[in-house]
Motif scaffolding. Structure first.
Motif, mmCIF file in Angstrom:
data_model
loop_
_atom_site.group_PDB
_atom_site.id
_atom_site.type_symbol
_atom_site.label_atom_id
_atom_site.label_comp_id
_atom_site.label_asym_id
_atom_site.label_seq_id
_atom_site.Cartn_x
_atom_site.Cartn_y
_atom_site.Cartn_z
ATOM 1 N N THR A 1 -10.000 4.772 -9.667
ATOM 2 C CA THR A 1 -10.541 5.965 -9.013
ATOM 3 C C THR A 1 -9.502 6.599 -8.095
ATOM 4 O O THR A 1 -9.305 7.822 -8.102
ATOM 5 N N ALA A 2 -8.837 5.778 -7.296
ATOM 6 C CA ALA A 2 -7.821 6.312 -6.389
ATOM 7 C C ALA A 2 -6.689 6.984 -7.152
ATOM 8 O O ALA A 2 -6.209 8.059 -6.766
ATOM 9 N N LEU A 3 -6.278 6.382 -8.265
ATOM 10 C CA LEU A 3 -5.156 6.926 -9.025
ATOM 11 C C LEU A 3 -5.528 8.222 -9.749
ATOM 12 O O LEU A 3 -4.771 9.195 -9.725
ATOM 13 N N VAL A 4 -6.685 8.271 -10.386
ATOM 14 C CA VAL A 4 -6.999 9.465 -11.183
ATOM 15 C C VAL A 4 -7.462 10.646 -10.331
ATOM 16 O O VAL A 4 -7.434 11.788 -10.799
ATOM 17 N N ASP B 1 -2.678 5.817 -2.181
ATOM 18 C CA ASP B 1 -1.663 5.820 -1.133
ATOM 19 C C ASP B 1 -0.490 4.938 -1.578
ATOM 20 O O ASP B 1 -0.614 3.712 -1.623
ATOM 21 N N PRO B 2 0.679 5.525 -1.890
ATOM 22 C CA PRO B 2 1.796 4.760 -2.454
ATOM 23 C C PRO B 2 2.763 4.190 -1.421
ATOM 24 O O PRO B 2 3.871 3.792 -1.779
ATOM 25 N N ARG B 3 2.363 4.122 -0.168
ATOM 26 C CA ARG B 3 3.334 3.757 0.877
ATOM 27 C C ARG B 3 3.935 2.368 0.689
ATOM 28 O O ARG B 3 5.073 2.117 1.105
ATOM 29 N N THR B 4 3.182 1.441 0.077
ATOM 30 C CA THR B 4 3.717 0.087 -0.098
ATOM 31 C C THR B 4 3.870 -0.316 -1.560
ATOM 32 O O THR B 4 4.458 -1.366 -1.847
#
Length: 477
Positions: free
Chosen positions: A119-122, A127-130
């Motif tokens: 869900t977060a990706l599509v 959040d790609p911080r890590t």
């Protein structure tokens, strides 16, 4: 920690993960200029992929959207980051990760993590911080393809297969929902495994008198039979019925042309109605989705006042477990279809019992379960799961608000959502990795972080449909 697949699988996974989010997910959370789902014909056993371009977009910038997207982003970052890295350290010879078992801990937890991550990706919330979105995509795909491959519909090894159990329809629902959201990033084998898994579990719920939730012998559909006999004292069957209905709703939405779709659709409505059945439903002439309650129902699971019992007590956490019924709005909405009105049956009554019904306090006086002006929850007969559950209630508040099931209830569900989900964000603010819980006593369930992620993913998808740029896509028939 590992982010790359073994060499034998790197060609497919690497090519897909290299796409990352560029050209796949646009800035507004809509699948964009790459290979679009809308351009694909139905495949994978008759699955109709989600047509994101037709659904439009949702920025998540409103107050409730900001709260829920923050919960989802943090939870997904934790689950597909530190939790995944600590849990899955190597590939097995067949190229799948090692689930390390076939029980709830081994199967349900990664399935819930997959719901949060997909869900977060599509939707563009990730959040790609890590951990980069590309590596998160590889990890998420590993969860989906392994879970589906290990289901008994695809796996003859008795030592590694799962399925056919009390709760496995729910695990299949989580896995298949994640796969549907990630359809364009799965190969043909993974798609076929997902279809076989979901069809197997859906058919199990529509055939045979001895199957759980189906017959009158063995496991039960109702806590109390219509003659007043309490079959499972202190153990409402509402939650089980709702999660089994979820698998049926997803199968019917993903595969509307499947020969079993009509059976799945009918049984879905039946289980939704059984889940929320109360004594007053056993008389009168109410008909919902073509089902006359007084003649079809054979028992009840909630009281006339909307409360229910589980774990041998009146249990607010199981009252809000009707979130699983309300999620059907987004499931059918993703297929551009109306959800059955049976999903709304008696929801308003249960919500009113949370907000308005007075319960005695030990020192005198009374209070509702929802403490006025506070995120604090009153458990009239105690809570055996721990002390901190604001998002369980904030999630339900949001769903009730978006589906209009708080009519005539004061304060309205939106106000309670603000209180409860603000408390959830406060819990998360104690940590830097996105998780919610600290001390074991806050929530004793071993899948507590995964449960937050799965709820957040489904809440956000409901918001996506309800507050879409093309208009409210939550429809009920």
């Amino acid at each position: 920690m590992f982010d790359l697949p073994p060499p034998s699988r790197r060609r497919f996974l690497g090519a897909t993960s290299a796409i990352g989010l560029s050209g796949v997910i646009g800035p507004t959370g809509v699948i964009g200029s790459g290979t679009t789902l809308s351009a694909r014909a139905a495949d994978g056993g008759g699955v109709v992929p989600v047509d994101w371009s037709r659904l439009g977009s949702y920025a998540g910038a409103d107050a409730a959207g900001t709260r829920v997207s923050t919960v989802l982003a943090g939870s997904a970052r934790y689950l597909i980051g530190p939790w995944y890295a600590a849990t899955y350290t190597h590939y097995l010879p067949d190229g799948h990760i090692d689930l390390r078992g076939t029980d709830e801990r081994a199967v349900r937890l990664p399935a819930m993590a997959a719901v949060a991550a997909t869900t977060a990706l599509v939707t563009g919330v990730y959040d790609p911080r890590t951990l980069s979105a590309a590596n998160a995509t590889v990890r998420t795909r590993n969860l989906i393809r392994t879970l589906a491959a290990r289901h008994r519909a695809n796996n003859t090894d008795a030592g590694t297969r799962w399925g056919g159990g009390w709760q496995t329809a729910l695990w299949a629902y989580y896995t298949a929902l994640s796969g549907w959201l990630f359809w364009d990033r799965l190969d043909t084998t993974a798609r076929d495994h997902l279809v076989a898994m979901l069809v197997w579990e859906a058919d199990r719920l529509t055939t045979g008198d001895s199957v759980h939730l189906i017959g009158t012998s063995g496991d039960e559909l109702y806590m109390t039979r219509r003659n007043g006999t309490v079959v499972t004292p202190g153990d409402s069957k509402a939650e089980e019925n709702s999660w089994s209905a979820a698998a049926l709703s997803l199968a019917a939405s993903m595969m509307p042309g499947h020969p079993g779709a009509a059976r799945w659709t009918r049984r879905n409505a039946e289980l939704l109605l059984a889940a929320a059945a109360r004594p007053a439903d056993l008389t009168g002439g109410t008909t919902v989705n073509g089902i006359r309650l007084s003649s079809w129902l054979r028992g009840t699971n909630i009281a006339d006042d909307g409360t229910l019992e589980n774990h041998a007590r009146l249990h607010p956490l199981y009252m809000v477990a009707f979130d699983q019924s309300l999620y059907q709005g987004f499931v059918f909405g993703l297929a551009n279809r109306a959800a059955p009105r049976a999903a709304l049956h008696n929801i308003r009554r249960t919500y009113a019992a949370l907000v308005d019904k007075p319960f005695p306090l030990p020192g005198g006086g009374t209070t509702p379960i929802y403490r006025p002006g506070s995120a604090e929850i009153h458990y009239p007969e105690g809570n055996d799961w721990g002390t901190h559950f604001p998002f369980y209630f904030g999630n339900f508040d949001l769903l009730v608000s978006l589906t209009g099931q708080d009519r005539g209830i004061t304060p309205p569900a939106a106000e309670w959502e603000r209180l409860h989900n603000t408390a959830q964000l406060s819990l998360m603010s104690r940590f830097t990795d996105g998780r919610t819980y600290g001390a074991a006593g806050e929530n004793t369930y071993y899948g507590r972080e995964h449960r937050i992620g799965a709820m957040a993913g489904q809440s956000y998808l409901t918001l996506f449909l309800a507050r879409n740029a093309t208009g409210n896509r939550l429809r009920w028939r």
